[in-house]
Scaffold this motif. Structure first.
Motif, short mmCIF file in Angstrom:
data_model
loop_
_atom_site.label_atom_id
_atom_site.label_comp_id
_atom_site.label_asym_id
_atom_site.label_seq_id
_atom_site.Cartn_x
_atom_site.Cartn_y
_atom_site.Cartn_z
N ARG A 92 -1.21 18.72 10.32
CA ARG A 92 -1.39 20.54 10.65
C ARG A 92 -2.76 20.54 10.69
O ARG A 92 -3.90 21.52 10.81
N LEU A 93 -3.86 19.90 10.62
CA LEU A 93 -5.66 19.81 10.79
C LEU A 93 -5.71 20.85 9.44
O LEU A 93 -6.59 22.13 9.68
N GLU A 94 -4.45 20.90 8.67
CA GLU A 94 -5.46 21.96 7.19
C GLU A 94 -5.87 21.12 6.16
O GLU A 94 -5.65 20.79 5.43
N LEU A 95 -7.53 21.50 6.60
CA LEU A 95 -7.73 19.67 5.73
C LEU A 95 -7.98 20.46 4.39
O LEU A 95 -8.27 19.26 3.94
N ASP A 96 -8.32 21.51 3.71
CA ASP A 96 -8.80 22.39 3.06
C ASP A 96 -7.24 21.98 1.74
O ASP A 96 -7.80 21.77 1.17
N GLN A 97 -6.18 22.15 2.95
CA GLN A 97 -5.07 21.61 1.45
C GLN A 97 -5.06 20.12 1.45
O GLN A 97 -4.14 20.17 0.44
N ALA A 98 -4.87 19.58 2.76
CA ALA A 98 -5.19 18.13 2.04
C ALA A 98 -5.91 17.51 0.78
O ALA A 98 -5.50 17.13 0.24
N THR A 99 -6.98 18.16 0.88
CA THR A 99 -7.83 17.15 0.41
C THR A 99 -7.89 17.53 -1.34
O THR A 99 -7.30 16.92 -2.13
N ALA A 100 -7.19 19.44 -1.48
CA ALA A 100 -6.68 19.81 -3.12
C ALA A 100 -5.35 19.08 -2.86
O ALA A 100 -5.58 18.83 -3.98
N ALA A 101 -4.87 18.72 -2.51
CA ALA A 101 -3.11 17.84 -2.46
C ALA A 101 -3.86 16.27 -3.28
O ALA A 101 -3.53 15.60 -3.85
N PHE A 102 -4.29 16.10 -2.55
CA PHE A 102 -4.83 14.52 -2.27
C PHE A 102 -5.34 13.81 -3.79
O PHE A 102 -5.34 13.47 -4.65
N GLU A 103 -6.53 15.90 -4.36
CA GLU A 103 -7.32 15.14 -5.28
C GLU A 103 -6.47 15.12 -7.04
O GLU A 103 -6.56 14.60 -7.48
N THR A 104 -5.16 16.62 -6.37
CA THR A 104 -4.52 16.16 -7.57
C THR A 104 -2.86 14.79 -7.49
O THR A 104 -3.47 14.59 -8.92
N ALA A 105 -3.32 14.62 -6.71
CA ALA A 105 -2.32 13.60 -6.65
C ALA A 105 -3.49 12.59 -6.96
O ALA A 105 -2.76 11.39 -8.36
N THR A 106 -4.50 12.03 -6.69
CA THR A 106 -5.27 10.93 -7.61
C THR A 106 -5.42 11.27 -9.18
O THR A 106 -5.42 10.55 -9.92
N ASP A 107 -5.55 12.39 -9.63
CA ASP A 107 -5.40 12.49 -11.12
C ASP A 107 -4.45 12.63 -11.79
O ASP A 107 -4.25 11.92 -13.07
N LEU A 108 -3.05 12.76 -11.34
CA LEU A 108 -1.98 12.91 -11.62
C LEU A 108 -2.32 11.37 -11.36
O LEU A 108 -1.07 10.53 -12.47
N ASP A 109 -1.94 10.46 -11.04
CA ASP A 109 -1.72 9.20 -11.03
C ASP A 109 -3.23 8.67 -10.11
O ASP A 109 -3.41 7.81 -9.04
N PRO A 110 -4.04 7.77 -11.42
CA PRO A 110 -5.77 7.29 -10.28
C PRO A 110 -4.44 5.95 -9.84
O PRO A 110 -5.66 4.83 -8.93
N THR A 111 -3.67 5.12 -10.32
CA THR A 111 -3.74 3.47 -9.73
C THR A 111 -2.45 4.15 -8.26
O THR A 111 -2.40 2.98 -7.85
N ASP A 112 -1.85 5.01 -8.35
CA ASP A 112 -1.58 5.22 -6.64
C ASP A 112 -2.85 4.92 -5.23
O ASP A 112 -3.76 6.28 -5.32
N PRO A 113 -2.69 4.10 -4.57
CA PRO A 113 -3.45 3.82 -4.10
C PRO A 113 -3.17 5.25 -2.12
O PRO A 113 -4.18 4.68 -1.19
N LEU A 114 -2.17 5.74 -2.19
CA LEU A 114 -2.00 5.87 -1.22
C LEU A 114 -2.63 7.98 -1.16
O LEU A 114 -3.01 7.55 0.13
N LEU B 32 0.91 -1.17 0.11
CA LEU B 32 0.11 0.18 -0.20
C LEU B 32 1.21 1.54 -0.26
O LEU B 32 0.47 1.90 -0.69
N TYR B 33 2.41 1.18 1.18
CA TYR B 33 2.67 1.98 1.27
C TYR B 33 4.50 1.80 0.18
O TYR B 33 4.56 0.84 0.89
N TYR B 34 4.68 2.50 -0.63
CA TYR B 34 5.88 1.92 -1.16
C TYR B 34 6.68 3.65 -1.10
O TYR B 34 6.18 4.13 -2.30
N PRO B 35 7.79 3.82 -0.45
CA PRO B 35 8.78 4.42 -1.13
C PRO B 35 9.09 4.69 -2.29
O PRO B 35 9.42 3.69 -2.93
N LEU B 36 9.71 6.06 -2.41
CA LEU B 36 9.71 6.37 -4.12
C LEU B 36 11.32 6.39 -3.64
O LEU B 36 11.28 7.55 -2.49
N ILE B 37 12.43 6.06 -4.63
CA ILE B 37 14.10 7.34 -3.92
C ILE B 37 14.00 8.06 -5.84
O ILE B 37 15.04 8.03 -5.37
#
Length: 219
Positions: free
Chosen positions: A167-189, A5-10
């Motif tokens: 940090r409970l900055e939930l709006d920024q967290a939501t935006a970042a996760f949405e962007t990540a999902t759009d960039l790589d729909p196969t990434d479960p993280l 599920l979590y795979y470090p990238l290097i």
């Protein structure tokens, strides 16, 4: 079959000296196919046993598959062969963290950034470590730097999302996760992150205190 599920990238796919074969193995690991990544790396190392980036990524695969001694051996060989390779230092950082040596893990991440200050993956790694050490202010700065360097990389967006969540900055967290999902729909993280944001919003809506676990670190 081993799935992660979590795979470090290097390795930054856009970084200098990218090895197509090693990047292919990293993509397999990104999709959670650790066995496939291991087979690809074994094939590369059979022909080139001194390939430091293949050894570094093999270290990460071994960690994912709970083979910590083998992971340490691969990482140490990678650093010995190419101490100025950031990916080798990042592999060593993850190995040290797995052995609860956070100071050593931080030192190796710092070394990767010193080698290449524009390495977005190294900045994301530093953000993870700073967050795990409880320094979320420095962590969010490092995560934002990673995104500045590689805004089109799903992992940098995901790391920013998790640090913002801590940090409970939930709006920024939501935006970042949405962007990540759009960039790589196969990434479960980032999908895991989106679920945690929903849980946190519900908890805050019910008036619970802002402590507890995000699933990636502790707030």
């Amino acid at each position: 079959v081993h799935w992660a599920l979590y795979y470090p990238l290097i390795l930054d796919p856009a970084g200098p000296g990218a090895d197509r074969g090693v990047l292919g193995a990293q993509r397999a690991l990104e999709a959670g196919r650790a066995d496939q990544a291991r087979a690809q790396l074994e094939s590369i190392l059979a022909g080139d046993p001194s390939n430091p980036r293949a050894l570094a990524l093999a270290s990460i695969v071994a960690l994912v598959q709970n083979a910590s001694d083998q992971a340490a051996d691969y990482a140490e060989r990678a650093v010995a062969l190419s101490p100025e390779d950031g990916s080798a230092q990042l592999a060593l950082s993850y190995v040290r963290q797995a052995r609860f040596d956070l100071a050593g893990a931080r030192s190796a991440a710092d070394a990767a950034i010193t080698i290449n200050p524009d390495d977005a993956i190294a900045w994301a790694r530093l953000a993870e470590l700073l967050a795990s050490l409880g320094d979320t202010t420095a962590a969010i700065d490092a995560a934002r730097r990673a995104v500045e360097l590689a805004p089109g990389l799903s992992r940098t967006q995901s790391v920013l999302g998790f640090v913002a969540l801590m940090r409970l900055e939930l709006d920024q967290a939501t935006a970042a996760f949405e962007t990540a999902t759009d960039l790589d729909p196969t990434d479960p993280l980032p999908r895991t992150g989106q679920a945690l944001v929903k849980i946190r919003r519900g908890a805050l809506g019910e008036g619970s205190p802002p402590g507890g676990t995000t699933g990636w670190g502790t707030t």
